[in-house]
Design an enzyme around this catalytic site. Structure first.
Site, PDB file in Angstrom:
ATOM      1  N   ASP A 115      46.056  46.559  43.119  1.00 23.47           N
ATOM      2  CA  ASP A 115      46.065  45.102  43.000  1.00 23.47           C
ATOM      3  C   ASP A 115      47.117  44.525  43.961  1.00 23.47           C
ATOM      4  OD1 ASP A 115      45.352  42.662  41.835  1.00 23.47           O
ATOM      5  OD2 ASP A 115      46.801  42.853  40.191  1.00 23.47           O
ATOM      6  N   ASP A 133      46.020  42.075  50.398  1.00 24.83           N
ATOM      7  CA  ASP A 133      46.226  40.642  50.214  1.00 24.83           C
ATOM      8  C   ASP A 133      46.971  40.069  51.418  1.00 24.83           C
ATOM      9  OD1 ASP A 133      46.816  38.106  49.498  1.00 24.83           O
ATOM     10  OD2 ASP A 133      47.844  38.608  47.622  1.00 24.83           O
ATOM     11  N   GLY A 150      44.036  35.516  38.735  1.00 24.67           N
ATOM     12  CA  GLY A 150      44.680  34.470  37.936  1.00 24.67           C
ATOM     13  C   GLY A 150      43.765  33.867  36.895  1.00 24.67           C
TER      14      GLY A 150
END
Ligand code: G3H
Ligand code: 13P
Ligand code: ZN
Length: 330
Positions: free
Chosen positions: A93, A115, A233
């Site tokens: 993640d 990311d 989120g």
């Protein structure tokens, strides 16, 4: 180097194809310890749901990367022992570098997120493409991100969010070769996703956040039809959990999340992976606070971690059955 297939794990490609076609989302639950993993696997086996086990950089630092990897390997056997071999993805993640992604792939991860969303566009393309080139050699799937979520993304603090620009998505997907794309349409990390002044308030004081930008999601889907979309989120920050925590001495102020009906709507679209971490933290904390408040003499960790694990499992089953729609898809 150990390849994820040797561990009995799967990558996310086929799961996402089925989820997009079927109008549901695969749960992506973060884990940092044994109890969280037990709750995730038992909830997913009982509901017959595929699952993505997510490990953040913070989790690697907290629990030790090797231990986490063996826990995930154990999860495959644990699911079988519980009676049903659900598909399990082991996913990094919010990976922030090629080196970190490589290290995870070498340890048996079947999926990684790079990311690069906080970088300028061209830099994001470059770093994402480099991860895809490496990962695809091992048939590991890669999630990229376009657009910045408000809140805290691991070590990266995004003070200012910006929504994903639909006009960038085709180019990004084509140039990078990513397998899925995380987008920003109004979700954010943590338990305080919005400032109170961004929300309206019901008569009994519950904060109601602004709706997600489904118009942006629809425009993205129009430009890259059927491409797997990811929502980070996505915790709902249930009011009853916040109230329970506060009633047993907690001090969570103005906590607010994404209403579950909006997540259900997203799951029915090309959104095929929904990330939930904070709700699990709230469920565990509420259970632990209650046990310790009601039994101040208790000092056996199993007596509070056990109820926390049970509460977590119930929360995950609820998400799978009533929000994501992934029950019976394993
Ligand atoms: O997106 C972040 C996840 O909730 C992981 O959080 O970095 O505190 O482990 P963490
Ligand atoms: P929440 O903080 O809303 O649970 O989001 C978790 C997440 O996006 C993990 O990557
Ligand atoms: Zn996230």
């Amino acid at each position: 180097m150990v390849h994820y297939k040797e561990l009995g794990l799967v990558n996310s490609r086929e799961l996402f194809q089925k989820a997009v076609k079927g109008g549901y989302a695969i749960p992506a639950f973060n884990f940092n310890n044994l109890e969280q993993l037990q709750a995730i696997i038992s909830a997913c086996v009982e509901t017959r749901s595929p699952v993505i086990l997510q490990v953040s950089s913070g989790a690697r630092k907290y629990a030790n990367q090797t231990l986490l990897r063996y826990l995930a390997q154990g999860a495959v056997e644990y699911a079988k022992e519980l009676g049903y071999a659900i598909p399990i993805v082991l996913h990094l993640d919010h990976g922030d570098s090629l080196e970190l992604c490589k290290s995870c792939i070498e340890m048996g991860f079947s999926s990684v997120m790079i990311d690069g969303s906080h970088h300028p566009y061209e830099k994001n393309v470059e770093i994402t493409r480099s991860v895809v080139e490496y990962a695809h050699k091992y048939d590991v799937t890669v999630e990229g991100e376009l657009g910045v979520l408000a809140g805290i993304e691991d070590d990266v603090v995004a003070e200012q969010s910006h929504y994903t620009r639909p006009e960038e998505v085709e180019d990004f997907v084509k140039k990078t070769g990513v397998d899925s794309l995380a987008i920003s349409i109004g979700t954010s990390h943590g338990a305080n996703k919005f400032k109170p002044e961004q929300c309206t308030r019901t008569p009994d004081g519950i904060l109601v956040p602004p709706p997600l930008r489904f118009d942006i999601l629809e425009e993205i889907e129009r430009r890259i039809p059927g491409f797997p979309i990811v929502l980070h989120g996505a915790s709902s920050v249930p009011v009853d959990l916040v109230r329970s925590i506060n009633s047993y001495g907690g001090k969570l102020k103005d906590a607010v999340g994404i209403p579950e009906d909006q997540l259900r709507r997203a799951a029915a679209s090309a959104v095929c992976k929904i990330n939930i971490d904070s709700d699990g933290r709230l469920a565990m904390t509420a259970a632990i606070r209650k046990v310790l408040a009601e039994n101040p003499a208790e000092f056996d960790p199993r007596k509070y971690l056990g109820p926390a694990r049970d509460a977590l499992k119930e929360l995950y089953k609820h998400k799978i059955i009533n929000v994501l729609g992934s029950a019976n898809k394993a």
